[in-house]
Design a protein around this motif. Structure first.
Motif, PDB file in Angstrom:
ATOM      1  N   PRO A  29       0.588  -1.035  -0.117  1.00  0.00           N
ATOM      2  CA  PRO A  29       0.379   0.072   0.245  1.00  0.00           C
ATOM      3  C   PRO A  29       1.109   0.879  -0.049  1.00  0.00           C
ATOM      4  O   PRO A  29       0.239   2.703  -0.596  1.00  0.00           O
ATOM      5  N   GLY A  30       2.186   1.147   0.199  1.00  0.00           N
ATOM      6  CA  GLY A  30       3.327   1.877   0.729  1.00  0.00           C
ATOM      7  C   GLY A  30       3.757   2.445  -0.658  1.00  0.00           C
ATOM      8  O   GLY A  30       4.738   3.135  -0.567  1.00  0.00           O
ATOM      9  N   ALA A  31       3.400   1.266  -1.519  1.00  0.00           N
ATOM     10  CA  ALA A  31       4.327   1.532  -2.777  1.00  0.00           C
ATOM     11  C   ALA A  31       4.308   3.117  -3.606  1.00  0.00           C
ATOM     12  O   ALA A  31       3.035   3.628  -3.675  1.00  0.00           O
ATOM     13  N   PRO A  32       5.328   3.809  -4.398  1.00  0.00           N
ATOM     14  CA  PRO A  32       5.168   4.897  -5.070  1.00  0.00           C
ATOM     15  C   PRO A  32       4.519   4.655  -6.643  1.00  0.00           C
ATOM     16  O   PRO A  32       4.504   3.607  -6.382  1.00  0.00           O
ATOM     17  N   MET A  33       4.240   6.131  -6.305  1.00  0.00           N
ATOM     18  CA  MET A  33       3.319   6.244  -7.798  1.00  0.00           C
ATOM     19  C   MET A  33       4.152   5.267  -9.106  1.00  0.00           C
ATOM     20  O   MET A  33       3.653   4.863  -9.614  1.00  0.00           O
ATOM     21  N   ARG A  34       5.177   6.132  -9.606  1.00  0.00           N
ATOM     22  CA  ARG A  34       5.783   5.509 -10.505  1.00  0.00           C
ATOM     23  C   ARG A  34       6.901   4.490  -9.693  1.00  0.00           C
ATOM     24  O   ARG A  34       8.018   4.738  -9.169  1.00  0.00           O
ATOM     25  N   ILE A  35       7.122   2.870 -10.397  1.00  0.00           N
ATOM     26  CA  ILE A  35       7.787   1.781  -9.451  1.00  0.00           C
ATOM     27  C   ILE A  35       9.118   1.731 -11.251  1.00  0.00           C
ATOM     28  O   ILE A  35       8.447   1.471 -12.475  1.00  0.00           O
ATOM     29  N   PRO A  36      10.517   2.313 -11.569  1.00  0.00           N
ATOM     30  CA  PRO A  36      11.347   2.363 -12.691  1.00  0.00           C
ATOM     31  C   PRO A  36      11.080   0.439 -12.410  1.00  0.00           C
ATOM     32  O   PRO A  36      11.979  -0.757 -10.986  1.00  0.00           O
ATOM     33  N   ALA A  37      11.644  -0.205 -13.872  1.00  0.00           N
ATOM     34  CA  ALA A  37      11.726  -1.622 -13.272  1.00  0.00           C
ATOM     35  C   ALA A  37      12.919  -1.863 -14.547  1.00  0.00           C
ATOM     36  O   ALA A  37      12.870  -1.870 -15.750  1.00  0.00           O
ATOM     37  N   GLY A  38      14.205  -2.480 -14.070  1.00  0.00           N
ATOM     38  CA  GLY A  38      14.968  -3.220 -14.793  1.00  0.00           C
ATOM     39  C   GLY A  38      15.974  -1.878 -13.897  1.00  0.00           C
ATOM     40  O   GLY A  38      15.855  -1.043 -13.931  1.00  0.00           O
ATOM     41  N   GLU A  39      17.185  -2.693 -14.654  1.00  0.00           N
ATOM     42  CA  GLU A  39      18.325  -1.574 -14.351  1.00  0.00           C
ATOM     43  C   GLU A  39      18.098  -0.287 -14.440  1.00  0.00           C
ATOM     44  O   GLU A  39      19.366   0.978 -13.641  1.00  0.00           O
ATOM     45  N   ASP A  40      17.911  -0.402 -16.013  1.00  0.00           N
ATOM     46  CA  ASP A  40      18.334   1.077 -16.978  1.00  0.00           C
ATOM     47  C   ASP A  40      17.677   2.007 -16.301  1.00  0.00           C
ATOM     48  O   ASP A  40      17.714   3.448 -15.980  1.00  0.00           O
ATOM     49  N   ALA A  41      16.150   1.550 -15.943  1.00  0.00           N
ATOM     50  CA  ALA A  41      15.328   2.456 -15.607  1.00  0.00           C
ATOM     51  C   ALA A  41      15.057   3.103 -14.719  1.00  0.00           C
ATOM     52  O   ALA A  41      15.446   4.033 -14.226  1.00  0.00           O
ATOM     53  N   ARG A  42      16.242   2.121 -13.346  1.00  0.00           N
ATOM     54  CA  ARG A  42      16.441   2.615 -12.458  1.00  0.00           C
ATOM     55  C   ARG A  42      17.526   4.124 -12.292  1.00  0.00           C
ATOM     56  O   ARG A  42      16.736   4.577 -11.386  1.00  0.00           O
ATOM     57  N   GLU A  43      18.478   3.751 -13.375  1.00  0.00           N
ATOM     58  CA  GLU A  43      18.962   4.944 -13.614  1.00  0.00           C
ATOM     59  C   GLU A  43      18.608   6.095 -14.223  1.00  0.00           C
ATOM     60  O   GLU A  43      18.496   6.593 -14.128  1.00  0.00           O
ATOM     61  N   TRP A  44      17.657   5.588 -15.261  1.00  0.00           N
ATOM     62  CA  TRP A  44      16.984   6.655 -15.926  1.00  0.00           C
ATOM     63  C   TRP A  44      15.945   7.564 -14.753  1.00  0.00           C
ATOM     64  O   TRP A  44      16.384   9.020 -15.167  1.00  0.00           O
ATOM     65  N   ALA A  45      15.084   6.310 -13.808  1.00  0.00           N
ATOM     66  CA  ALA A  45      14.628   7.729 -12.939  1.00  0.00           C
ATOM     67  C   ALA A  45      15.391   8.213 -12.186  1.00  0.00           C
ATOM     68  O   ALA A  45      15.220   9.212 -11.557  1.00  0.00           O
ATOM     69  N   ALA A  46      16.852   7.880 -11.582  1.00  0.00           N
ATOM     70  CA  ALA A  46      17.271   8.657 -10.441  1.00  0.00           C
ATOM     71  C   ALA A  46      17.967  10.044 -10.970  1.00  0.00           C
ATOM     72  O   ALA A  46      18.295  10.603 -10.414  1.00  0.00           O
ATOM     73  N   THR A  47      17.696   9.675 -12.537  1.00  0.00           N
ATOM     74  CA  THR A  47      19.081  11.029 -13.146  1.00  0.00           C
ATOM     75  C   THR A  47      17.897  11.937 -13.553  1.00  0.00           C
ATOM     76  O   THR A  47      17.963  12.825 -14.525  1.00  0.00           O
ATOM     77  N   ALA A  48      15.746  11.699 -14.167  1.00  0.00           N
ATOM     78  CA  ALA A  48      15.389  12.439 -14.685  1.00  0.00           C
ATOM     79  C   ALA A  48      14.512  13.790 -14.129  1.00  0.00           C
ATOM     80  O   ALA A  48      15.151  13.893 -13.156  1.00  0.00           O
ATOM     81  N   VAL A  49      14.692  14.920 -14.742  1.00  0.00           N
ATOM     82  CA  VAL A  49      14.734  15.943 -14.154  1.00  0.00           C
ATOM     83  C   VAL A  49      12.982  16.292 -14.230  1.00  0.00           C
ATOM     84  O   VAL A  49      12.025  15.759 -15.104  1.00  0.00           O
TER      85      VAL A  49
END
Length: 248
Positions: free
Chosen positions: A228-248
């Motif tokens: 229930p406490g999951a974030p709205m956007r959940i990146p899936a995969g190593e590349d997606a997590r990196e992009w999410a971390a650097t997204a403006v």
């Protein structure tokens, strides 16, 4: 015992999500345009149903056959690499009708029963390309970005009636059939003037060792469905997590 309904289960992410939830003792309704009973292990907790998310009658039939659903996963999607100027209007409409309008139609079909029970989770699978602009993917990205915006706004409505909405954003998954299915839509969509750009895009794909596995997406969907406490956007995969971390 909870029930999850997943669209686009004939391969890739959808198929792996279905397997993942079956292994965890959920009831699974796996839908696909052309049902195949041999794709998943036989189980009393599994139903495989035909569904075309662009067809209203097909959606109504699935609602009637599926019964109460606790979690809806809109995973079905199509795409194509193409220069904007060369992408036919009919192909643009096809991509939006499946990726965007199909997801909206499925939400509209299943939300009423969730609202009546004051519980349920809607999970829309989009793409990490919405986090970073890439060439030759303008229409596909637009179709997925529209689902992001739709989901985030819809979540505000659903929270008032006890229903949650989440986004799962996968990265590039070369092991799925997405590229294979997209190839017929790519003929004639990259004019010679864009040849050098296209060659660089394909070379970057080959050189990038960070990819998303179907299991990454299944795990992200599990988090969205059960936490229930999951974030709205959940990146899936190593590349997606990196992009999410650097997204403006």
């Amino acid at each position: 015992m909870k029930t999850i309904l997943i669209t686009g289960c004939s391969s890739g992410f959808g198929l792996e999500i279905a397997r993942y939830f079956l292994d965890r003792d959920w009831n699974v309704v796996a839908t696909m345009r052309s049902p195949r009973q041999d794709l998943l292990p036989a189980s009393s907790r599994l139903r495989i149903l035909p569904l075309d998310v662009t067809d209203e009658a097909s959606i109504r039939a699935v609602v009637a056959q599926a019964g109460p659903v606790d979690v809806l996963v809109n995973n079905a999607g199509i795409g194509a690499l193409a220069a904007v100027e060369a992408q036919a209007p009919a192909q643009v409409r096809e991509i939006f009708e499946t990726n965007t309008l199909g997801s909206i139609a499925m939400c509209q079909a299943f939300i009423p029963q969730m609202r009546e029970r004051a519980q349920g989770v809607v999970i829309n699978v989009t793409s990490s390309v919405t986090l970073r602009s890439l060439p030759l993917l303008a229409v596909y990205t637009a179709s997925k970005a529209a689902v992001n915006a739709f989901t985030e706004s819809m979540a505000l409505e659903l929270a008032s009636v006890g229903v949650q909405a989440r986004l799962v954003l996968p990265g590039r998954a070369p092991s799925t059939r997405f590229a294979e299915n997209a190839r017929p839509r790519m003929e004639g969509t990259i004019p010679d003037a864009y040849g050098a750009l296209a060659a660089q895009v394909f070379a970057n794909f080959q050189a990038n060792t960070q990819v998303t596995h179907a299991s990454d997406v299944a795990e992200a969907v599990w988090q969205a469905a059960t936490d229930p406490g999951a974030p709205m956007r959940i990146p899936a995969g190593e590349d997606a997590r990196e992009w999410a971390a650097t997204a403006v």
